[in-house]
Design an enzyme around this catalytic site. Structure first.
Site, PDB file in Angstrom:
ATOM      1  N   PRO A   2      14.599  18.394 -10.070  1.00 48.72           N
ATOM      2  CA  PRO A   2      14.048  17.282  -9.288  1.00 48.72           C
ATOM      3  C   PRO A   2      12.520  17.326  -9.248  1.00 48.72           C
ATOM      4  O   PRO A   2      11.920  18.385  -9.081  1.00 48.72           O
ATOM      5  CB  PRO A   2      14.643  17.508  -7.896  1.00 48.72           C
ATOM      6  CG  PRO A   2      15.892  18.285  -8.135  1.00 48.72           C
ATOM      7  CD  PRO A   2      15.581  19.174  -9.310  1.00 48.72           C
ATOM      8  N   GLU A   3      11.919  16.159  -9.430  1.00 50.81           N
ATOM      9  CA  GLU A   3      10.469  16.033  -9.369  1.00 50.81           C
ATOM     10  C   GLU A   3      10.090  15.386  -8.038  1.00 50.81           C
ATOM     11  O   GLU A   3      10.941  15.194  -7.166  1.00 50.81           O
ATOM     12  CB  GLU A   3       9.968  15.237 -10.577  1.00 50.81           C
ATOM     13  CG  GLU A   3      10.358  15.876 -11.899  1.00 50.81           C
ATOM     14  CD  GLU A   3       9.904  15.093 -13.127  1.00 50.81           C
ATOM     15  OE1 GLU A   3       8.950  14.298 -13.022  1.00 50.81           O
ATOM     16  OE2 GLU A   3      10.511  15.263 -14.203  1.00 50.81           O
ATOM     17  N   LYS A  58       7.035  19.766  -4.882  1.00 53.40           N
ATOM     18  CA  LYS A  58       8.487  19.661  -5.047  1.00 53.40           C
ATOM     19  C   LYS A  58       9.239  20.467  -3.983  1.00 53.40           C
ATOM     20  O   LYS A  58      10.426  20.766  -4.152  1.00 53.40           O
ATOM     21  CB  LYS A  58       8.878  20.146  -6.447  1.00 53.40           C
ATOM     22  CG  LYS A  58       8.192  19.378  -7.573  1.00 53.40           C
ATOM     23  CD  LYS A  58       8.491  19.975  -8.940  1.00 53.40           C
ATOM     24  CE  LYS A  58       7.671  19.309 -10.023  1.00 53.40           C
ATOM     25  NZ  LYS A  58       7.915  19.887 -11.369  1.00 53.40           N
ATOM     26  N   ARG A 273       9.606  21.434 -23.805  1.00 53.02           N
ATOM     27  CA  ARG A 273      10.069  20.218 -23.139  1.00 53.02           C
ATOM     28  C   ARG A 273      10.016  19.047 -24.104  1.00 53.02           C
ATOM     29  O   ARG A 273       9.111  18.943 -24.932  1.00 53.02           O
ATOM     30  CB  ARG A 273       9.204  19.895 -21.916  1.00 53.02           C
ATOM     31  CG  ARG A 273       9.256  20.903 -20.785  1.00 53.02           C
ATOM     32  CD  ARG A 273       8.421  20.377 -19.621  1.00 53.02           C
ATOM     33  NE  ARG A 273       8.471  21.236 -18.460  1.00 53.02           N
ATOM     34  CZ  ARG A 273       7.566  22.158 -18.167  1.00 53.02           C
ATOM     35  NH1 ARG A 273       6.540  22.349 -18.991  1.00 53.02           N
ATOM     36  NH2 ARG A 273       7.664  22.891 -17.075  1.00 53.02           N
TER      37      ARG A 273
END
EC number: 3.2.2.23
Length: 283
Positions: A2-3, A58, A273
């Protein structure tokens, strides 16, 4: 993972059930997640009133009337789910406990908040509220992208003489906190900046355009309840919907959505990524 938009969505979902309410009982069902839980965590939470729920990067921060703050990180698969939240004189039933319900908050208003984390990359820690900013996870963070300290001059200065790709710089939590892979890809597309372009080679004028664009992307994602790609759910168990608005992320081979563009979305790997971009639109 989650960002910022997903964590902010969870915080907003938890607030009505937790803020200003006493934790009647806290159940801690294992000794650790990513790291060991703090000593006597259940006892230090039980009977304490949640004065304020806030977010830093975060992390969710739960300020208690004991003068301590509980830090919560969702990790890869963590969820904080609300059940039994009172609605008038009725109380919704609680779901049956699940295998990966590691921490459960039983609130005095009959709400129950369950931290469920199958992969156990989440984390919790307790610290003194007065010195929370000096915590090892928080002290290194850069400005919030939706806050007043994130502005054009800050980003221009951060980009100066940097040989790293612009995407890597934006993912550096010391420069701007809370951004992750999804929203950096989306922001760079809107700014028409190629993700591998060296940050120090981008003009100040182009760098300056990133500030309002990043804010715009994050605000839209929060409004949509975040992005649900694999594990993320909102506090009420609903999915986020921003993934349906992605311009580039996860769209390898699909037509570019840019006006008048005939290109396709491409994917490369940067520092482990995936980066998604349009080679025709982004320079």
């Amino acid at each position: 993972m989650p960002e910022l938009p997903e964590v902010e969505t969870v915080r907003r979902g938890l607030t009505p059930a937790m803020e200003g309410v006493v934790i009647a009982r806290a159940d801690v069902n294992r000794p650790d997640l990513r790291w060991p839980f703090p000593a006597d965590m259940a006892a230090r939470l039980t009977g304490k009133r949640v004065e304020r729920l806030r977010r830093r990067s975060k992390y969710i921060l739960m300020d208690l009337d004991s003068g301590e703050t509980l830090l919560v990180h969702l990790g890869m698969s963590g969820r904080m789910l609300v059940s039994g939240d009172p609605l008038g004189q009725f109380v919704h039933s609680h779901p049956a406990p699940e295998k990966h319900d590691h921490v459960v908050f039983h609130m005095a208003n009959n709400a129950r908040i369950t931290f469920n984390d199958p992969r156990r990359f989440g984390a919790m820690d307790l610290m003194e509220t007065a010195s929370a900013d000096t915590h090892k996870l928080l002290s290194v963070l850069g400005p919030e992208p939706l806050g007043n300290d994130f502005h054009e001059s800050h980003l221009i200065e951060a980009f100066k003489n940097r040989n790293s790709p612009v995407k890597s710089v934006l993912l550096d939590q010391r420069i701007v906190s809370g951004l992750g892979n999804i929203y950096v890809c989306e922001a760079l597309f809107r700014a028409k900046i190629h993700p591998i372009r060296k940050a120090g080679k981008i003009s100040g004028a182009r760098v300056a355009t990133l500030v309002p664009i990043i804010r715009e992307v994050l605000a839209e994602a929060i409004e949509a309840g975040g992005s649900s790609l694999r594990d993320f759910k909102q506090a009420d168990g609903e999915l986020g919907y921003f993934q349906h608005s992605f311009d580039v992320y996860g769209r390898e081979g699909a037509p570019c959505k840019g006006e008048g563009c005939t290109g396709q979305i491409k994917r490369i790997v940067q520092s482990g990524r995936s980066s998604f971009y349009c080679a025709q639109c982004q320079r």
